[in-house]
Design a protein around this motif. Structure first.
Motif, short mmCIF file in Angstrom:
data_model
loop_
_atom_site.label_atom_id
_atom_site.label_comp_id
_atom_site.label_asym_id
_atom_site.label_seq_id
_atom_site.Cartn_x
_atom_site.Cartn_y
_atom_site.Cartn_z
N PHE A 75 19.82 -13.24 -6.19
CA PHE A 75 20.55 -13.09 -4.91
C PHE A 75 19.55 -12.98 -3.76
CE2 PHE A 75 24.03 -10.81 -7.53
CZ PHE A 75 24.74 -11.99 -7.71
N MET A 76 18.52 -12.15 -3.97
CA MET A 76 17.56 -11.90 -2.88
C MET A 76 16.74 -13.16 -2.58
SD MET A 76 16.34 -7.98 -3.40
CE MET A 76 16.23 -7.86 -5.17
N HIS A 77 16.44 -13.93 -3.62
CA HIS A 77 15.72 -15.20 -3.44
C HIS A 77 16.49 -16.09 -2.46
CE1 HIS A 77 13.50 -18.88 -4.72
NE2 HIS A 77 14.68 -19.46 -4.51
N VAL A 78 17.80 -16.21 -2.68
CA VAL A 78 18.62 -17.06 -1.82
C VAL A 78 18.66 -16.50 -0.40
CG1 VAL A 78 20.94 -17.99 -1.46
CG2 VAL A 78 20.02 -17.81 -3.79
N LEU A 79 18.83 -15.19 -0.29
CA LEU A 79 18.92 -14.57 1.04
C LEU A 79 17.66 -14.83 1.85
CD1 LEU A 79 20.50 -11.11 0.08
CD2 LEU A 79 21.63 -12.96 1.32
N ILE A 80 16.51 -14.77 1.19
CA ILE A 80 15.25 -14.98 1.91
C ILE A 80 15.04 -16.47 2.18
CG2 ILE A 80 12.72 -14.80 1.74
CD1 ILE A 80 13.15 -12.14 0.27
N LYS A 81 15.30 -17.27 1.18
CA LYS A 81 15.08 -18.72 1.33
C LYS A 81 15.94 -19.30 2.45
CE LYS A 81 15.31 -22.98 -1.24
NZ LYS A 81 16.24 -23.57 -2.20
N GLU A 82 17.18 -18.83 2.52
CA GLU A 82 18.07 -19.38 3.53
C GLU A 82 18.06 -18.56 4.83
OE1 GLU A 82 21.95 -20.30 2.03
OE2 GLU A 82 21.14 -21.48 0.36
N GLY A 83 17.18 -17.59 4.90
CA GLY A 83 17.06 -16.78 6.12
C GLY A 83 18.30 -15.96 6.43
N LEU A 84 19.03 -15.56 5.39
CA LEU A 84 20.30 -14.87 5.61
C LEU A 84 20.15 -13.34 5.62
CD1 LEU A 84 22.55 -16.99 3.22
CD2 LEU A 84 22.49 -17.09 5.71
N TYR A 85 18.94 -12.85 5.33
CA TYR A 85 18.79 -11.40 5.25
C TYR A 85 18.74 -10.80 6.65
CZ TYR A 85 13.80 -12.11 6.22
OH TYR A 85 12.61 -12.44 6.80
N ASN A 86 18.86 -9.48 6.72
CA ASN A 86 18.92 -8.78 8.01
C ASN A 86 17.49 -8.53 8.51
OD1 ASN A 86 19.22 -6.88 10.10
ND2 ASN A 86 21.11 -6.08 9.18
N ARG A 87 16.97 -9.49 9.29
CA ARG A 87 15.59 -9.42 9.75
C ARG A 87 15.31 -8.16 10.55
NH1 ARG A 87 12.91 -14.68 9.50
NH2 ARG A 87 14.60 -15.94 8.82
N GLU A 88 16.23 -7.82 11.42
CA GLU A 88 16.01 -6.67 12.31
C GLU A 88 15.83 -5.40 11.49
OE1 GLU A 88 19.19 -6.03 15.11
OE2 GLU A 88 18.18 -4.21 15.80
N PHE A 89 16.72 -5.21 10.53
CA PHE A 89 16.65 -4.00 9.69
C PHE A 89 15.36 -3.98 8.88
CE2 PHE A 89 17.49 -1.36 6.02
CZ PHE A 89 18.22 -0.29 6.55
N VAL A 90 15.01 -5.12 8.33
CA VAL A 90 13.82 -5.21 7.48
C VAL A 90 12.57 -4.91 8.30
CG1 VAL A 90 12.38 -6.82 6.16
CG2 VAL A 90 14.86 -6.76 5.79
N GLU A 91 12.49 -5.49 9.49
CA GLU A 91 11.29 -5.29 10.31
C GLU A 91 11.18 -3.86 10.82
OE1 GLU A 91 11.37 -8.42 13.23
OE2 GLU A 91 11.10 -9.92 11.64
N LYS A 92 12.30 -3.32 11.27
CA LYS A 92 12.27 -1.99 11.90
C LYS A 92 12.17 -0.87 10.89
CE LYS A 92 14.60 -2.28 16.35
NZ LYS A 92 15.95 -2.29 16.89
N ARG A 93 12.89 -1.01 9.78
CA ARG A 93 13.08 0.17 8.93
C ARG A 93 12.44 0.08 7.56
NH1 ARG A 93 18.46 3.12 9.01
NH2 ARG A 93 17.14 4.19 7.51
N CYS A 94 11.88 -1.08 7.21
CA CYS A 94 11.37 -1.22 5.84
C CYS A 94 9.91 -1.65 5.82
CB CYS A 94 12.19 -2.25 5.07
SG CYS A 94 13.97 -1.94 5.16
N GLU A 95 9.30 -1.53 4.66
CA GLU A 95 7.97 -2.07 4.46
C GLU A 95 7.85 -2.66 3.06
OE1 GLU A 95 5.51 1.23 5.44
OE2 GLU A 95 5.94 2.33 3.59
N GLY A 96 6.84 -3.50 2.88
CA GLY A 96 6.62 -4.13 1.57
C GLY A 96 7.38 -5.43 1.40
N PHE A 97 7.87 -5.99 2.52
CA PHE A 97 8.70 -7.21 2.42
C PHE A 97 7.91 -8.40 1.88
CE2 PHE A 97 10.21 -11.19 4.31
CZ PHE A 97 11.48 -11.23 3.78
N ASP A 98 6.67 -8.58 2.39
CA ASP A 98 5.92 -9.78 2.00
C ASP A 98 5.69 -9.85 0.50
OD1 ASP A 98 5.89 -10.49 4.60
OD2 ASP A 98 3.90 -9.64 5.02
#
Lengths: 530, 352
Positions: A75-98
């Motif tokens: 599921f996460m592969h598709v979300l990232i590949k298609e750019g469907l994930y919540n960029r704002e939340f990931v950038e502001k509140r999370c780490e280890g994305f790369d």
């Protein structure tokens, strides 16, 4: 649960993975069903068995037992590949994305479908797209995520997905593990765990030890984390643990690999069991104490959403049946402690003094208010949603996790996958439900649930007594033939001592949290009669 | 949200657009008689008992009629009273409402209204249609349709709360009756025995099979506690009789369960009163358990644990606490292992 039961109507949709909710948490199951069936909310179900909720799902994935991490990564592969994930939340509140993104690269829908045994890889893409549209989506899971050697990683994967979707800290979202026992949350909160004091304060710290020694007026406590339940049994087997005190548990029925558990208990020099019945475990005891049942006592219990609730005395216990706390206190006093609790209230006062997350809770408040911990002060209203502004550790940490296969894979000798669990009418080792008329009459005996294809292969008819065996043991049990699991996957409920599923289960453990892999092992099915 | 001001029985009250008269009245402490209405269920306006007079003229069912600004609502006057009495009379004529033989006696909304409105037995000869009685097919639920008033609460409770859609109403007019699934007996249907339909039934049409203690409803005592089974933590009202035996359970409205229960929360408690319960401390002597007094058992355990601690060290002892016990008991157990024994070998079934 990071969120609360009363937020179910606020969810736009649900991902239920590894939880047979309508059977094991039926009241929450009905609430989810109501949203989906009557209010047309979206539902995605991932479960090896076609559970009731699967019937109402927009997408249902009948995965091979033990492949949760693969499909979550998919599921996460598709979300990232298609750019469907919540960029704002990931950038502001999370780490280890790369690092996560890098690990997920290989989890293409086709790769995942192959691991999980899913026919149509495109469904994974469609379901992931649907998840991205659901604002917010709540994720519910239970033991179908945790009871694997990769249990901790499974849990972390659910958190990865919900952080990626930005569903954390919002009403109607969250990662919502459904706890299986009425006070398992409270027992953990109270420090009935080998590595933590109340409120999850680590024991491996001189400072914490000093703090609790002062609070309890004692000295010489240990900073060495203790043994987990399964490790205790192993240590007893090896002769390192000599004596055990078991309160309200029935490990002979509920632990994996029953034969090993029985041998362990027999190796003990001394065993005390405190229970309401002479359980399968109590039979191995040297001393048995008769304890009060839940409606014969006062106290508090903490549910799956961290809500602390009062329990009241409904029935008067018989004269020689005593409260668990009273029995423990009597032994403690005889061993030199100066405890003088007169009622549960006295104990609770001590609890809130040493448990910061409970500090603001009182008996009076929970009679009138709905309070979920953390509740640090008397003025604090409690916490409905966790991780609202920040995560407990600051930023939400993505953990890059690879799928790992279960401990036992099928082979020529044991060609069928066995998975175990509970059913609607019974609970755990059956001590309570099998002594309740309506429940016992409704489902009086165990069964092995198998697909008609398997039944046909083994020439077995519905209701026929068959032998199910693994490397640990063998049981005789009636076959129940229905299209619920996929071919080559069978299910056995573990409530019935006559056909005890845990004679079969494997006692390998998750390396971190030591949870046994109840949900998958390899077995063989044999016809008994000619 | 648009606020709406209206008067009920001369008192000015406010509601929100979209609310019904019944909802606003209840929020403001007015009781309007009703049978088919239940705040947790969708509205059907079937029983008409909740009629109120609007603007001194027309009569409307308050459970379905939305509030409108400046509306004047009268919840009861002589006209309404006589209509309610007549409606109740019709209900009585249609069925067999003999309270002497009914499990709901003393806990029946129909009975309460019949007494309030002093409804008497009809002298007219009305053709009563014998309806189905099924006391045997299910071990959980009894059904007597002669006591059914066709309010449909069970149908809606099964659809909207349990979401199993077992109950349905079938046929029309005086032949209308309740069916399970596609006209099966309840015990042969897909019913999961949650008992929600019984909890919502306003009469004795649906009742529980007596599996625990018995006793007339007005003698039962009620006390709430938390269910012992899964982690939802349903709040339950436990009813006990004069002998101190458990009789039945009902879902409590204020709990996380919002009044709902499952089959275990409804029927899973006879174990507490089981004759198999342990009643005395036991010590195994020469392979056989023998009943002993508390002091002997406690002394023995304290001595054995002390000896093991002395001889093999605190880590030779391990304790298992329980997710079935209270917070207080779990706290005391871990405190005992840590401060009295001196080990962190304490765990419970969190992983099982």
């Amino acid at each position: 649960m990071t969120n609360s039961i009363r937020e179910i109507p606020e969810s736009a949709g649900f991902l239920v993975i590894g939880s047979n909710t309508t059977e094991n948490h039926p009241v929450i199951g009905s609430m989810i069903k109501n949203e989906v069936v009557n209010k047309k909310k979206k539902l995605i179900v991932v479960d090896p068995r076609k559970i009731e909720l699967a019937k109402f799902a927009d997408f249902y994935f009948a995965i091979k037992p033990g492949t949760n991490i693969a499909i979550l990564n998919g599921f996460m592969h598709v979300l990232i590949k298609e750019g469907l994930y919540n960029r704002e939340f990931v950038e502001k509140r999370c780490e280890g994305f790369d690092e996560l993104a890098k690990t997920l690269e290989k989890y293409t829908p086709e790769y995942v479908a192959d691991i999980c045994g899913i026919d149509n890889a495109d469904d994974i893409v469609q379901a992931a797209r649907l998840m991205a549209e659901l604002k917010p989506m709540a994720l519910y899971y239970s033991m179908g995520i945790t009871q694997f050697m990769s249990g901790v990683n499974g849990v972390k994967s659910t958190a990865n997905l919900q952080m990626l979707l930005g569903n954390m800290g919002v009403a109607g979202g969250g990662v919502n593990p459904l706890r299986g026992q009425n006070n398992v949350q409270g027992a953990c909160d109270m420090g009935a765990l080998p590595a933590t004091y109340p409120a999850y304060i680590p024991v491996a710290s001189d400072e914490n030890k000093a703090k609790f020694e002062a609070a309890w007026g004692t000295q010489g406590m240990s900073t060495k984390p203790g043994l987990t339940l399964m490790e205790m049994m192993n240590a007893a087997h090896a002769g390192d643990v000599k004596a055990m005190y078991i309160m309200g548990e029935n490990p002979v029925m509920s632990d994996p690999n029953q034969q090993h558990v029985i041998e362990s208990l027999e190796h003990l020099d001394f065993l005390v069991v405190q229970d309401i019945f002479l359980t399968e475990t109590a039979r191995y005891a040297d001393v048995v104490f008769p304890a009060c049942a839940f409606i014969e006592k006062e106290g508090t219990a903490t549910n799956t959403e961290r809500r602390v609730q009062p329990m009241h005395r409904v029935l008067k216990p018989k004269d020689d049946v005593k409260d668990d706390w009273w029995i423990i206190m009597q032994i403690a006093r005889r061993m030199g402690a100066n405890w003088d609790y007169e009622e549960p209230k006295d104990i609770f006062k001590e609890i809130i003094a040493v448990t910061p997350s409970y500090a603001g809770i009182t008996y009076k408040r929970i009679e009138e208010e709905l309070i979920q911990w953390p509740c640090p002060t008397k003025e604090h209203p409690g916490t409905q949603i966790l991780h609202k502004e920040t995560f407990s550790r600051g930023k939400g940490l993505f953990t890059a996790i690879d799928y790992t296969p279960p401990f036992e894979e099928t082979d020529r000798e044991y060609p069928v996958i066995l998975t175990t669990g509970r059913i609607l009418e019974h609970f755990h080792s059956g001590t309570m439900t099998r002594n309740s008329k309506v429940l016992d009459e409704t489902v009086p005996e165990g069964f092995v649930e198998m697909h008609p294809n398997d039944a046909s292969n083994y020439n077995i008819s519905d209701g026929e007594l068959v032998a199910v065996s693994t490397r640990r043991g063998s049981i005789r049990i009636k076959a129940k033939i229905l299209k619920r699991s996929k071919p080559n996957v069978v299910f056995i409920p573990f409530h019935f001592f006559e056909s005890c599923a845990n004679k079969l289960t494997v006692d390998c453990l998750d390396p971190v949290c030591k949870i046994p892999e109840y949900k998958v092992c390899s077995c063989k099915i044999e016809k008994i009669s000619a | 949200m648009e606020k709406i001001t209206l008067t009920i029985d001369g008192k000015e009250v406010t509601g929100i657009a979209g609310q019904t008269i019944m909802e606003v009245a209840r929020e403001n402490g007015f009781h309007i008689p009703h049978l088919c209405y239940h705040p947790k269920l969708s509205k059907t306006g079937a029983c008409r008992l909740c009629i109120v007079r609007i603007n001194n003229t027309m009569l409307k069912a308050s459970c379905t009629e939305p509030v409108v600004s400046d509306m004047k609502v009268i919840t009861e006057d002589e006209g309404i009273k006589s209509i309610r009495k007549w409606l109740l009379g019709l209900i009585l004529m249609e069925g067999d409402h003999n309270c002497l033989y009914c499990d709901a006696d003393g806990d029946c909304q129909l009975q309460a209204y019949v007494k309030t409105y002093e409804v008497e037995q009809s002298k007219e000869d009305f053709p009563v249609i014998e309806r189905e009685i099924d006391y045997i097919t299910s071990n959980a639920i009894k059904r007597n349709e002669n006591r059914c008033i066709l309010c449909g609460r069970c149908v809606r409770a099964c659809k909207e709360i349990q979401v199993s859609n077992v109950w349905g109403l079938c046929e029309r007019g005086s032949s209308t009756h309740l069916i399970a699934d596609d006209d099966k007996k309840i015990g042969e249907s897909t019913c999961v025995k949650c008992g929600t339909c019984v909890q919502y039934c306003p009469t004795g049409a649906l009742t529980f099979q007596p599996v625990l203690g018995k006793g007339p409803n007005w003698e039962l005592k009620k006390e709430s506690s938390i269910c012992i089974y899964c982690g939802v933590g349903c709040k339950i009202d436990f009813y006990t009789n004069k002998e101190g035996l458990l009789v039945k359970t009902m879902g409590h409205e204020d709990g996380p369960n919002d009044g709902h229960l499952c089959v275990k929360g409804r029927f899973g408690f006879d174990f507490v009163q089981s004759p198999k319960r342990l009643t005395k401390p036991l010590i195994k002597k020469e392979g056989q358990f023998q009943e002993v007094g508390w002091n002997e058992a406690l002394d023995f355990v304290a001595q054995k644990l002390s000896a093991a601690k002395e001889q093999f060290g605190p880590d030779s002892i391990a304790g298992l606490s329980s997710a079935k016990c209270t917070n207080e008991e779990n706290y005391v157990m871990q405190k005992f292992m840590r401060s009295v024994i001196g080990t962190n070998n304490i765990d419970h079934c969190a992983r099982l």
